[in-house]
Scaffold this motif. Structure first.
Motif, short mmCIF file in Angstrom:
data_model
loop_
_atom_site.label_atom_id
_atom_site.label_comp_id
_atom_site.label_asym_id
_atom_site.label_seq_id
_atom_site.Cartn_x
_atom_site.Cartn_y
_atom_site.Cartn_z
N UNK A 139 32.17 49.93 64.89
CA UNK A 139 33.14 48.88 65.22
C UNK A 139 33.39 48.79 66.71
N UNK A 140 33.50 49.93 67.36
CA UNK A 140 33.69 49.96 68.81
C UNK A 140 32.46 49.41 69.53
N UNK A 141 31.28 49.79 69.07
CA UNK A 141 30.03 49.31 69.65
C UNK A 141 29.96 47.79 69.58
N UNK A 142 30.22 47.24 68.41
CA UNK A 142 30.19 45.78 68.23
C UNK A 142 31.23 45.11 69.14
N UNK A 143 32.43 45.66 69.15
CA UNK A 143 33.50 45.10 69.99
C UNK A 143 33.12 45.09 71.46
N UNK A 144 32.57 46.21 71.92
CA UNK A 144 32.25 46.33 73.33
C UNK A 144 31.08 45.44 73.74
N UNK A 204 30.32 50.21 79.23
CA UNK A 204 31.36 50.13 78.21
C UNK A 204 30.77 50.15 76.81
N UNK A 205 29.68 49.44 76.62
CA UNK A 205 29.06 49.38 75.30
C UNK A 205 28.66 50.78 74.84
N UNK A 206 27.97 51.51 75.68
CA UNK A 206 27.45 52.80 75.25
C UNK A 206 28.43 53.96 75.47
N UNK A 207 28.99 54.06 76.66
CA UNK A 207 29.88 55.19 76.93
C UNK A 207 31.21 55.04 76.19
N UNK A 252 39.91 45.81 79.63
CA UNK A 252 40.43 45.81 80.98
C UNK A 252 41.28 47.03 81.28
N UNK A 253 41.82 47.05 82.50
CA UNK A 253 42.60 48.19 82.94
C UNK A 253 43.89 48.34 82.14
N UNK A 254 44.57 47.25 81.89
CA UNK A 254 45.79 47.28 81.09
C UNK A 254 45.41 46.77 79.71
N UNK A 255 45.38 47.69 78.75
CA UNK A 255 44.95 47.32 77.41
C UNK A 255 45.72 48.10 76.36
N UNK A 256 45.94 47.44 75.25
CA UNK A 256 46.41 48.09 74.04
C UNK A 256 45.44 47.62 72.97
N UNK A 257 44.42 48.42 72.73
CA UNK A 257 43.42 48.06 71.73
C UNK A 257 44.00 48.43 70.36
N UNK A 287 39.11 55.22 81.20
CA UNK A 287 39.86 54.97 82.43
C UNK A 287 39.00 55.19 83.66
N UNK A 288 38.18 56.23 83.67
CA UNK A 288 37.33 56.54 84.82
C UNK A 288 36.27 55.47 85.04
N UNK A 289 35.56 55.08 83.97
CA UNK A 289 34.51 54.09 84.22
C UNK A 289 35.08 52.70 84.46
N UNK A 290 36.23 52.38 83.87
CA UNK A 290 36.85 51.09 84.19
C UNK A 290 37.31 51.05 85.64
N UNK A 291 37.78 52.16 86.16
CA UNK A 291 38.15 52.24 87.57
C UNK A 291 36.95 51.91 88.44
N UNK A 292 35.81 52.46 88.08
CA UNK A 292 34.57 52.20 88.81
C UNK A 292 34.14 50.73 88.66
#
Length: 141
Positions: A46-51, A60-63, A19-24, A97-102
């Motif tokens: 790990x990021x791919x699986x998480x997303x 989000x999954x790919x980018x 989400x927009x406000x996140x601390x991963x 941040x840019x794609x989450x904004x979109x």
């Protein structure tokens, strides 16, 4: 192993990982390529699986995962400099941040600042102490 740790931490802490406000919190691991180059691919996976489990969809999954891959590679390339801490913060802040904004239809600037700040907390607040501890364990400091 790194992929599994990253994915488990992110998925277990899902409410603060997406989400927009996140601390991963798992982003603390993005400094591992400084001492373990093989961590680059583990972070990506790990990021791919998480997303996949994050619910934000294919962008989000790919980018997001490719952003982590590039940030990890740049961190490795800059490993002899304090600038090595910068790529995960800047790339995730700008790209995610840019794609989450979109995707979320929220203010671009606020989204970039929010994601960057959360990334800075994970990388600087958690990643640097982790890196120092690992260097001591592996006698690299």
């Amino acid at each position: 192993m790194i992929a599994a740790v990253y994915a488990v931490i992110t998925i277990v802490l899902a409410p603060i990982s997406f989400g927009m406000v996140q601390v991963r919190v798992a982003e603390a691991l993005t400094l591992l390529p400084i001492i373990f180059p093989e961590a680059i691919w583990g972070l990506f996976l790990g990021c791919l699986i998480s997303n996949i489990f994050g619910g934000m969809g294919p962008i989000d999954i790919f980018l997001g995962s490719l952003t982590t891959l590039v940030a990890a590679w740049l961190t490795y390339r800059l490993r002899g400099s304090p600038l090595a801490y910068v790529p995960p913060i800047v790339l995730n802040g700008l790209i995610v941040g840019a794609y989450l904004s979109f995707l979320l239809q929220v203010n671009l600037f606020l989204c970039i600042v929010s994601v960057s700040a959360g990334e800075a907390v994970a990388v600087l607040g958690l990643g640097i102490p982790l890196l120092r501890r690992l260097r001591k364990l592996y006698r690299q400091e």
